[in-house]
Each structure stands twice: as C-alpha cells, then as structure tokens.
Design an enzyme around this catalytic site. Structure first.
Site, PDB file in Angstrom:
ATOM      1  N   ASN A   1     -55.379 -42.204  11.954  1.00  0.00           N
ATOM      2  CA  ASN A   1     -55.182 -42.241  13.404  1.00  0.00           C
ATOM      3  C   ASN A   1     -56.161 -41.272  14.082  1.00  0.00           C
ATOM      4  O   ASN A   1     -57.057 -40.734  13.440  1.00  0.00           O
ATOM      5  CB  ASN A   1     -53.726 -41.889  13.729  1.00  0.00           C
ATOM      6  CG  ASN A   1     -53.206 -42.592  14.959  1.00  0.00           C
ATOM      7  OD1 ASN A   1     -53.890 -42.682  15.968  1.00  0.00           O
ATOM      8  ND2 ASN A   1     -51.979 -43.094  14.904  1.00  0.00           N
TER       9      ASN A   1
ATOM     10  N   ALA B   1     -55.010 -51.046  16.029  1.00  0.00           N
ATOM     11  CA  ALA B   1     -53.927 -50.954  17.002  1.00  0.00           C
ATOM     12  C   ALA B   1     -54.359 -50.087  18.173  1.00  0.00           C
ATOM     13  O   ALA B   1     -55.167 -49.171  18.032  1.00  0.00           O
ATOM     14  CB  ALA B   1     -52.681 -50.376  16.345  1.00  0.00           C
TER      15      ALA B   1
ATOM     16  N   SER C   1     -49.362 -40.850  15.569  1.00  0.00           N
ATOM     17  CA  SER C   1     -49.876 -40.624  16.915  1.00  0.00           C
ATOM     18  C   SER C   1     -49.570 -39.187  17.338  1.00  0.00           C
ATOM     19  O   SER C   1     -48.455 -38.708  17.136  1.00  0.00           O
ATOM     20  CB  SER C   1     -49.229 -41.596  17.905  1.00  0.00           C
ATOM     21  OG  SER C   1     -49.521 -41.201  19.237  1.00  0.00           O
TER      22      SER C   1
ATOM     23  N   ARG D   1     -54.015 -40.002  25.530  1.00  0.00           N
ATOM     24  CA  ARG D   1     -52.651 -39.478  25.379  1.00  0.00           C
ATOM     25  C   ARG D   1     -51.692 -40.506  26.000  1.00  0.00           C
ATOM     26  O   ARG D   1     -50.881 -40.195  26.864  1.00  0.00           O
ATOM     27  CB  ARG D   1     -52.506 -38.095  26.019  1.00  0.00           C
ATOM     28  CG  ARG D   1     -53.019 -37.945  27.440  1.00  0.00           C
ATOM     29  CD  ARG D   1     -52.645 -36.565  28.012  1.00  0.00           C
ATOM     30  NE  ARG D   1     -53.118 -36.380  29.366  1.00  0.00           N
ATOM     31  CZ  ARG D   1     -54.274 -35.797  29.691  1.00  0.00           C
ATOM     32  NH1 ARG D   1     -55.087 -35.364  28.747  1.00  0.00           N
ATOM     33  NH2 ARG D   1     -54.618 -35.668  30.961  1.00  0.00           N
TER      34      ARG D   1
ATOM     35  N   ASN E   1     -49.286 -38.225  20.370  1.00  0.00           N
ATOM     36  CA  ASN E   1     -48.860 -38.258  21.766  1.00  0.00           C
ATOM     37  C   ASN E   1     -47.370 -38.499  21.973  1.00  0.00           C
ATOM     38  O   ASN E   1     -46.925 -38.670  23.107  1.00  0.00           O
ATOM     39  CB  ASN E   1     -49.669 -39.321  22.511  1.00  0.00           C
ATOM     40  CG  ASN E   1     -51.163 -39.062  22.429  1.00  0.00           C
ATOM     41  OD1 ASN E   1     -51.603 -37.939  22.627  1.00  0.00           O
ATOM     42  ND2 ASN E   1     -51.933 -40.084  22.100  1.00  0.00           N
ATOM     43  N   THR E   2     -46.586 -38.548  20.886  1.00  0.00           N
ATOM     44  CA  THR E   2     -45.130 -38.613  20.969  1.00  0.00           C
ATOM     45  C   THR E   2     -44.568 -37.368  20.311  1.00  0.00           C
ATOM     46  O   THR E   2     -44.801 -37.148  19.115  1.00  0.00           O
ATOM     47  CB  THR E   2     -44.595 -39.881  20.259  1.00  0.00           C
ATOM     48  OG1 THR E   2     -45.078 -41.036  20.934  1.00  0.00           O
ATOM     49  CG2 THR E   2     -43.075 -39.910  20.258  1.00  0.00           C
TER      50      THR E   2
END
Length: 354
Positions: free
Chosen positions: A243, A64, A176, A114, A178-179
């Site tokens: 990840n 992904a 992730s 990011r 980045n959230t």
C-alpha cells in the site's frame, strides 16, 4: 480507448488545472462511458498465467483506489489491463476524510492521499457488480472496515458475504494509513484472528474466491516475519505488496510533501520492491504475490516480477503517463523477458533470488 490514450497528452494540462479529486472523478466518468470490451485483452502468450484457477491474459492490473465504487471496471479492462481491483469497499457508505485529501506531487511523479475509505458501501457496489459480465475480464474486490466499527473482523465478514459471490478474488485491506487503528491489525495475533474469521466467511460461500492480504510498506522486520508466518499458517492465497507509505523520502514538491496521508508513485518504487523481495523470501515463494508501488514502465514491472511478483498493479502512474500505460507495459514486457532467456513470465518470478 486508443483515442482516449492518444488525447491524454493534449488533455493533461487542462486536467492538472482541476483539483486532483475532481480530475479523478472526471476520469472515472470518462471510463464509465467507454464501451465495454467483449473479452479480455489479447496479449503475447508469454504473459498469460493461470493463478487461483483464474486465467490472467497479462500480469498488469489496475490497483484499488481508482475505481472505488465499481463504476468503470469494464472501461478499465478496455485500457488493456489484465485485471482490475475495485474498492476499498466498506459495509456502510462512508464519506471519508475532509477535502482536500488528494494531492499531486508533480515534481516527484507522486501522489499523497488521505481519502479515508470514501465509498458508496457494499450494497451499491454489489448492485453494480451484479450487472457485470465475467467473460470481459477479471475483477477483484478490495475490502475495508468502516471508521467507527470496533470489531473490525465483523466488517470484513460482512464484505465477504455480500461481495464474495460477485468477485473473482477478495482482498483484506488492513494497510491504509488513513483509517485510525487499521494498520494495527497487521500485528501477529489480531491478524491471525482476522484472517481466520474472514476465511471462514469466504469458506461459507458456494463460490470460494481466493483471499489475499494487502500490506503496508512501513513494516518492521519482525512485522514482516510475523505476516509471512501467519499468511502461510492461516491459508491465505496471496499477498499484495504494498500500500502507500507514511514515510517521506526526500521530495522536491515543497509544502505539498508535508501533507499527511499515504505517499504513492515514483518514490515508492524502491522501498516497495525491496519489501516485495523480502516477503517472497520469507514465504519461500509459496504464495503468489502482487507487486504494487511506483510502477511507471515495463522495466519497473519487470523489476517487480524478478523480485517475486506474479502479477503487478499501478494507479498513480496513470496520472502522469496517461491511460495508455497498461498497453505500453504489456507490449514491452515480453522483450524484457526474452532478452533474459525466459520462455514464460512464470519462469522470471523471483529470479533475483536464484
């Protein structure tokens, strides 16, 4: 597809002159323009597997992040991948974080991103997936949450309901970096609740695609044990390990190494493979695992398989090794299996623990 792979060494210097995200968009458009394969790639039978009632012609998948919006999955399958995972997809369209947000660390054969779950939203993605021919190959959907959503599980329920009927498998992505707050969902109680609700949404579908969880490499030993326990107790179908990492091992790329975001590529190979082995042991080999992180060769893929992976995925390595990498790994992996006396890939899964 062979022409695209053969031209990459010539095109790479020009692509590297482009900002990384622009080069990525160009790659997506190029693959989207390639003719779709009529059937899955034929590989050595030693690599074929049946998992979750799905027939994988080979274990090599596109991770992904490359095809976030289901724009080029057919083209990617034509590169020799045994399966492709699109996403992450959120219920509503999302612009992601400010640019620049994608950085090549060339000296380290690595990438920092990011992105922030930038995607077109589930309705646009569903429209594209509706047009696909399942006979061409396996396509999974990686699900995320919108940044502003307070009830995270509600977003995953929406994603399952809309995209589940169109996916060969589904992935809950809570890893992730980045959230904001996303990785907190890997805690034992919030994770159990999230899986229960997401699984209930999946079970309400006429079609029940397998449900997997993608985890971060930056987990404490307690986190690892909790995730393994919850995965087994709550009936997950598999884990994706792992990840990108927020850790920064020694890197050679100067100031770029200090960019915030998730690090992928070669520096992630050793830590992600070690985590994969631990998760295989903690789940007692009872769940299929997909090994991700740092793969750039058949030897890297084989190390993941021996550590416990039934399938493997990569993305960052294509930036440096080109679009022919999947075919090279598929071509070279059988010899590695046979050299160690394995008659089939499944016999090598977890071999390092026996």
């Amino acid at each position: 597809m062979t022409l695209l792979a053969s031209l990459y060494p010539i095109l790479r210097p020009a692509l590297f002159l482009l900002e990384a995200e622009k080069a990525h968009r160009l790659a997506v458009r190029a693959l989207a323009a390639c003719p779709a394969p009529s059937a899955p790639a034929v590989a050595d039978p030693i690599l074929a597997q049946r998992l979750w009632s799905l027939d994988f012609p080979n274990p090599v998948g596109l991770a992904a992040g490359f095809d976030k919006n289901a724009e080029c999955f057919d083209g990617a399958l034509g590169l020799g991948f045994g399966f492709v995972e699109i996403g992450s997809v959120t219920p509503r369209p999302q612009g992601g974080n400010p640019q620049p947000r994608l950085f090549r660390l060339v000296a380290d054969r690595a990438v920092i991103n990011r992105m922030g779950f930038n995607n077109d939203g589930m309705e646009a993605v569903a429209a594209r997936l509706t047009q696909r021919d399942p006979a061409r190959g396996i396509v999974g959907v990686n699900l995320g949450k919108n940044k502003e959503t307070a009830d995270a599980a509600a977003d995953y329920e929406l994603g399952v309901a809309r995209l589940g009927p169109l996916a060969d498998y589904l992935v809950i992505n809570v890893s992730s970096p980045n959230t904001p707050g996303l990785r907190a969902l890997q805690g034992k109680e919030p994770l159990a609740d999230l899986i229960r609700r997401t699984r209930a949404a999946r079970d309400a579908l006429g079609k029940r695609p397998p449900l997997l969880l993608k985890i971060a490499p930056d987990l404490t030993e307690d986190d690892q044990r909790d995730i393994a326990l919850v995965a087994l107790e709550e009936g997950l179908d598999g884990l994706i390990v792992s990840n990108t990492t927020i850790a920064r091992p020694p890197l050679q790329s100067g100031d770029l190494a200090n960019e915030t975001g998730g690090l992928s590529g070669a520096p992630l190979l050793a830590p992600s493979t070690a985590l994969l082995g631990r998760m295989y042991r903690l789940t007692e080999g009872r769940l299929p695992l997909i090994g991700v992180g740092g793969i750039a060769s058949a030897a890297d893929a084989y190390a993941k398989i021996r550590a416990g992976a039934s399938l493997i995925q990569f993305y960052s390595a294509m930036i440096y090794r080109g679009p022919g990498l999947a075919r090279r790994i598929v071509a070279e992996l059988p010899a590695l299996l046979r050299a160690d006396g394995f008659a089939h890939l499944k016999d090598a899964v977890g071999a390092d623990h026996r």
